[in-house]
Design a protein around this motif. Sequence first.
Motif, PDB file in Angstrom:
ATOM      1  N   ILE A  55       0.708  -0.956   0.160  1.00 39.90           N
ATOM      2  CA  ILE A  55       0.083   0.382   0.139  1.00 39.90           C
ATOM      3  C   ILE A  55       0.934   0.837   0.075  1.00 39.90           C
ATOM      4  O   ILE A  55       1.812   1.415   0.301  1.00 39.90           O
ATOM      5  N   ASN A  56       0.704   2.543  -0.414  1.00 37.20           N
ATOM      6  CA  ASN A  56       1.375   3.579  -0.446  1.00 37.20           C
ATOM      7  C   ASN A  56       1.440   3.907   0.412  1.00 37.20           C
ATOM      8  O   ASN A  56       0.517   3.981   1.572  1.00 37.20           O
ATOM      9  N   LYS A  57       2.557   3.766   0.979  1.00 34.28           N
ATOM     10  CA  LYS A  57       3.603   4.607   3.068  1.00 34.28           C
ATOM     11  C   LYS A  57       2.662   6.055   3.321  1.00 34.28           C
ATOM     12  O   LYS A  57       2.542   6.256   4.056  1.00 34.28           O
ATOM     13  N   LYS A  58       2.532   7.326   2.219  1.00 31.78           N
ATOM     14  CA  LYS A  58       2.054   8.246   2.657  1.00 31.78           C
ATOM     15  C   LYS A  58       0.141   7.996   3.361  1.00 31.78           C
ATOM     16  O   LYS A  58       0.660   8.477   3.902  1.00 31.78           O
ATOM     17  N   LYS A  59      -0.575   6.978   2.047  1.00 30.35           N
ATOM     18  CA  LYS A  59      -1.996   6.936   2.081  1.00 30.35           C
ATOM     19  C   LYS A  59      -1.452   5.414   3.591  1.00 30.35           C
ATOM     20  O   LYS A  59      -2.356   5.666   4.441  1.00 30.35           O
ATOM     21  N   THR A  60      -0.776   4.668   3.922  1.00 35.77           N
ATOM     22  CA  THR A  60      -0.499   4.097   4.930  1.00 35.77           C
ATOM     23  C   THR A  60      -0.706   5.574   6.284  1.00 35.77           C
ATOM     24  O   THR A  60      -0.829   5.065   7.205  1.00 35.77           O
ATOM     25  N   ILE A  61      -0.022   5.525   6.066  1.00 34.02           N
ATOM     26  CA  ILE A  61       0.292   6.799   7.434  1.00 34.02           C
ATOM     27  C   ILE A  61      -0.193   7.740   7.772  1.00 34.02           C
ATOM     28  O   ILE A  61      -1.467   7.787   8.823  1.00 34.02           O
ATOM     29  N   ILE A  62      -1.656   8.169   7.203  1.00 30.15           N
ATOM     30  CA  ILE A  62      -2.255   9.115   7.096  1.00 30.15           C
ATOM     31  C   ILE A  62      -3.600   8.363   7.968  1.00 30.15           C
ATOM     32  O   ILE A  62      -3.868   8.784   8.533  1.00 30.15           O
ATOM     33  N   GLY A  63      -3.780   7.053   7.064  1.00 26.25           N
ATOM     34  CA  GLY A  63      -4.905   6.077   7.765  1.00 26.25           C
ATOM     35  C   GLY A  63      -5.053   5.631   8.951  1.00 26.25           C
ATOM     36  O   GLY A  63      -5.625   5.664   9.577  1.00 26.25           O
ATOM     37  N   VAL A  64      -3.182   4.788   9.296  1.00 27.70           N
ATOM     38  CA  VAL A  64      -2.807   4.643  10.394  1.00 27.70           C
ATOM     39  C   VAL A  64      -3.532   5.912  11.752  1.00 27.70           C
ATOM     40  O   VAL A  64      -4.302   6.050  12.731  1.00 27.70           O
ATOM     41  N   GLY A  65      -3.019   7.375  11.465  1.00 24.43           N
ATOM     42  CA  GLY A  65      -3.415   8.074  12.299  1.00 24.43           C
ATOM     43  C   GLY A  65      -4.627   8.413  12.006  1.00 24.43           C
ATOM     44  O   GLY A  65      -4.981   8.403  13.291  1.00 24.43           O
ATOM     45  N   ILE A  66      -5.041   8.486  11.069  1.00 19.98           N
ATOM     46  CA  ILE A  66      -7.072   8.364  10.907  1.00 19.98           C
ATOM     47  C   ILE A  66      -7.207   7.129  12.567  1.00 19.98           C
ATOM     48  O   ILE A  66      -8.519   7.797  13.089  1.00 19.98           O
ATOM     49  N   PHE A  67      -7.075   6.018  11.980  1.00 16.19           N
ATOM     50  CA  PHE A  67      -7.279   5.661  12.937  1.00 16.19           C
ATOM     51  C   PHE A  67      -6.631   5.138  14.478  1.00 16.19           C
ATOM     52  O   PHE A  67      -8.616   5.225  15.143  1.00 16.19           O
ATOM     53  N   ALA A  68      -5.953   6.124  14.470  1.00 15.80           N
ATOM     54  CA  ALA A  68      -6.132   6.248  15.880  1.00 15.80           C
ATOM     55  C   ALA A  68      -6.537   7.099  16.617  1.00 15.80           C
ATOM     56  O   ALA A  68      -7.353   6.539  17.871  1.00 15.80           O
ATOM     57  N   LEU A  69      -6.642   8.378  15.828  1.00 13.86           N
ATOM     58  CA  LEU A  69      -7.567   9.370  16.393  1.00 13.86           C
ATOM     59  C   LEU A  69      -9.072   8.910  16.137  1.00 13.86           C
ATOM     60  O   LEU A  69      -9.823   9.190  17.378  1.00 13.86           O
ATOM     61  N   LEU A  70      -9.795   8.217  15.699  1.00  9.36           N
ATOM     62  CA  LEU A  70     -10.971   7.801  15.596  1.00  9.36           C
ATOM     63  C   LEU A  70     -10.726   6.507  16.837  1.00  9.36           C
ATOM     64  O   LEU A  70     -12.311   6.539  17.865  1.00  9.36           O
ATOM     65  N   VAL A  71      -9.582   5.712  17.312  1.00  8.82           N
ATOM     66  CA  VAL A  71     -10.073   4.837  18.822  1.00  8.82           C
ATOM     67  C   VAL A  71     -10.433   6.310  19.546  1.00  8.82           C
ATOM     68  O   VAL A  71     -10.858   5.795  20.650  1.00  8.82           O
ATOM     69  N   GLU A  72      -8.921   7.228  19.690  1.00 11.57           N
ATOM     70  CA  GLU A  72      -9.087   8.084  21.175  1.00 11.57           C
ATOM     71  C   GLU A  72     -10.543   9.022  20.980  1.00 11.57           C
ATOM     72  O   GLU A  72     -10.993   9.168  21.827  1.00 11.57           O
ATOM     73  N   ILE A  73     -11.437   8.864  19.958  1.00 11.97           N
ATOM     74  CA  ILE A  73     -12.530   9.850  20.017  1.00 11.97           C
ATOM     75  C   ILE A  73     -13.825   8.773  20.501  1.00 11.97           C
ATOM     76  O   ILE A  73     -15.105   9.217  21.423  1.00 11.97           O
TER      77      ILE A  73
END
Length: 134
Positions: A55-73
């Motif tokens: 998977i595109n590395k930049k998209k993966t970084i952004i996706g992991v960040g969004i996932f972590a943010l959703l867990v915190e929310i």
Amino acid sequence: MKFRFDKKYFLYFLGLLIVEILIALFVQNPTIRGAIGDVLVVILIYCFIQAFFKINKKKTIIGVGIFALLVEISQAFQLVEKLNLQDNKFFSTLLGTTFDLNDIWAYLAGCAVVWMLEFYDDDSRPKKKKFLGF
């Protein structure tokens, strides 16, 4: 998304997993358990994804960040309690039970570390012309 096995990322993942387990079992310092653990968990998830998927590395970084943010929310909205999983040690540990704004900063720091490590020598930027040939 194509399946693959990347030994380098898998070894990074295993190393980070061991560090996270050691932190969870033996470290009582709240700064290390909280902030450092949250920074590392983002990197760990990124390495896991890159170990098994092309998977595109930049998209993966952004996706992991969004996932972590959703867990915190989800913690802010007490999702674990609403799903009646507060007594389940696995899910309450995995999803967390306490919202903390500092965790979001730690996740962002983890994403920034991955970004810098992956793209620190990225030469895709346009080259600046030298002033007066110097």
